[in-house]
Motif scaffolding. Structure first.
Motif, PDB file in Angstrom:
ATOM      1  N   HIS A 303      26.220  26.463  -4.944  1.00 49.82           N
ATOM      2  CA  HIS A 303      27.635  26.210  -5.210  1.00 49.82           C
ATOM      3  C   HIS A 303      28.074  26.873  -6.515  1.00 49.82           C
ATOM      4  CE1 HIS A 303      31.001  23.046  -6.010  1.00 49.82           C
ATOM      5  NE2 HIS A 303      31.500  24.183  -5.563  1.00 49.82           N
ATOM      6  N   SER A 307      30.663  30.044  -7.018  1.00 50.78           N
ATOM      7  CA  SER A 307      31.884  29.864  -7.825  1.00 50.78           C
ATOM      8  C   SER A 307      31.938  30.830  -8.993  1.00 50.78           C
ATOM      9  CB  SER A 307      31.954  28.419  -8.338  1.00 50.78           C
ATOM     10  OG  SER A 307      31.945  27.504  -7.271  1.00 50.78           O
ATOM     11  N   ASP A 366      35.968  23.069  -7.903  1.00 51.63           N
ATOM     12  CA  ASP A 366      35.289  23.889  -8.915  1.00 51.63           C
ATOM     13  C   ASP A 366      34.229  23.046  -9.611  1.00 51.63           C
ATOM     14  OD1 ASP A 366      35.032  26.268 -10.645  1.00 51.63           O
ATOM     15  OD2 ASP A 366      35.713  24.880 -12.198  1.00 51.63           O
TER      16      ASP A 366
END
Length: 467
Positions: A303, A307, A366
């Protein structure tokens, strides 16, 4: 810690100071521990460099754990036959060679093979190093300090691996995979001078025997096939036929392990341990805790990389989940005893799935510091409370004659739990972060149920295992 003076040997020569030996063995434990965390941080870079999809990339994690857990019991028999010094030094040499091979290859299959080999090497060096310490350092405060230092380096190694990978992966992922090689060679050189030779008559006169060899290889093969099958159950790489074939192949290999154990005059796992409820509960709880923890870090790594976070930012984001265990390592046993192992395990087992549930699940979320801190802080606290307490609970009522076998069985569960969790988590991640996190949370919750069951049984009388 003060270094001890040299003591004369039977031949009149001065023996190396025990604390020099302890320092070398503890440093090896640090390298073993950072091997896991460093490769987690490097995963996205390795995947990009070799063009590997996530289900194939997870073998870097699960292959290491499968080699460690699957061959740990057989490794103990090899040490009995070949001797601690010989096995320890040989494992360091093979570990260094496998590190270089993994760093230089462009083949996913060879990289996976090196991870399995390195896991087996750690299965040899970690328990053997501890055994060397207990035989070289006199019983009492000195030994307790030595074992504490050894354990501390293991806990600190995970933290160190995160930071080291953050630095090395920025320069190139191959540096992260290659770094352990020169360190292992330095430890090999120091160990060749410091590790004492085995006393005459301490080695087993015969090899591990075909029962132990067949059983150990059968167990490892079954774990590897289960990992393969689980990695093909979901996502774009979903192949039900391959998964079914892998599961079908794991059955006879598992049966081979069971048959070899039943027919062996000295099985790898003494049958009495399989009826020892506190040991089995703790082993299952530790497998769920370690498996969910590795799965959580795998999801978070992918992740963060997706990002746009750098390896260094990923390493810093993981510190709240890893640093508490390192900072409390020297006091973890005292904490477990003060709370009571069953209470400490239950508290930690509940905190872990809570942390997983707090991780951001929304598709566009985020993973900034504010979003990650609640999850990583809960996970870090869970390990402080539960990890050492699980081991104490597992072996606390096992007689001295069965302690080594109980410890081997317990560590096998811990490592196999990581291997069998990482594979389906990686497969589900290709579908979405949410499903992968739900699986991680479910595994953690299953561990919590086992721990709470142990707490319910805490007040009931139980029979001690007999050797």
């Amino acid at each position: 810690m003060q270094s001890s003076t040299k003591t004369p040997t039977a031949g009149g020569r001065a023996a190396p100071a025990p604390w020099a030996l302890v320092s070398v063995l503890a440093a090896n434990m640090l390298v073993d521990a950072l091997e896991v965390s460093a490769n987690l941080v490097a995963l996205p870079a390795v995947g990009a460099g070799l063009g590997l999809p996530v289900p194939q990339l997870q073998w870097i994690v699960s292959g290491f754990a499968a080699g460690f857990g699957g061959l740990l019991l057989l490794g103990g028999r090899l040490v009995e036959h070949l001797g601690r010094r010989r096995v320890y030094l040989a494992a360091l040499l093979v570990f260094a060679a496998a590190s270089l091979a993994g760093a230089l290859t462009d083949s996913a299959a060879l990289l996976t093979a090196t991870r399995v080999v390195k896991g087996f090497c750690v299965a040899l060096t970690a328990p053997t190093g501890l055994a060397i310490i207990t035989s070289a350092v006199p019983e009492g405060p000195a030994r307790r300090r030595a074992v504490s230092l050894y354990s501390f380096f293991g806990a600190a190694g995970f933290c160190s691996g995160l930071l080291l990978a953050g630095l090395l992966t920025a320069a190139g992922w191959r540096w992260t995979l290659a770094f352990p090689a020169p360190v292992a060679l330095l430890l090999l050189a120091a160990g060749a001078r410091l590790v004492p030779r085995d006393a005459p008559g301490t080695r087993a006169p015969r090899g591990p025997g075909w029962h132990a060899t067949a059983g150990g290889l059968g167990l490892t093969g079954a774990v590897l096939l289960l990992v393969y099958g689980l990695s093909h159950l979901a996502g774009p790489g979903r192949e039900p036929a391959r998964a079914a074939a892998a599961f079908a192949g794991a059955v006879p290999l598992g049966a081979l392990f069971v048959a070899a154990e039943r027919r062996s005059p000295r099985p790898l796992v003494p049958p009495v341990l399989l009826r020892h409820a506190p040991l089995l509960r703790s082993a299952l709880g530790a497998a769920a805790l370690n498996g969910s923890y590795v799965g959580f870090l795998l999801v978070a790594t992918l992740h963060l990389a997706g990002s746009g976070r750098s390896p260094w930012q990923t390493a810093l984001a993981f510190l709240p989940a890893a640093a508490p265990l390192a900072l409390s390592a020297l006091h973890s046993a005292r904490i477990a005893v003060r709370l009571g192992p069953a209470r400490a395990v239950a508290a930690g087992a509940v905190l872990a799935p809570l942390g997983y549930a707090l991780y951001p699940r929304a598709p566009g979320a985020d993973p900034g510091p504010a979003g990650l801190l609640p999850a990583t802080a809960c996970v870090g606290a869970a390990f402080v409370l539960a990890f050492t307490a699980l081991h104490l609970q597992a072996t606390g009522s096992v007689p001295a004659g069965l302690q080594a076998a109980a410890g081997g069985l317990y560590q096998t569960f811990v490592q196999v739990g990581a291997a069998l969790t990482a594979a389906p988590v990686a497969a589900l991640y290709t579908v979405g972060r949410g499903p992968a996190l739900w699986l991680v949370t479910a595994v953690g919750a299953a561990g919590a149920c086992v721990a709470l069951g142990g707490l319910a049984h805490r007040g009931r009388p139980r029979a001690r295992a007999r050797p």
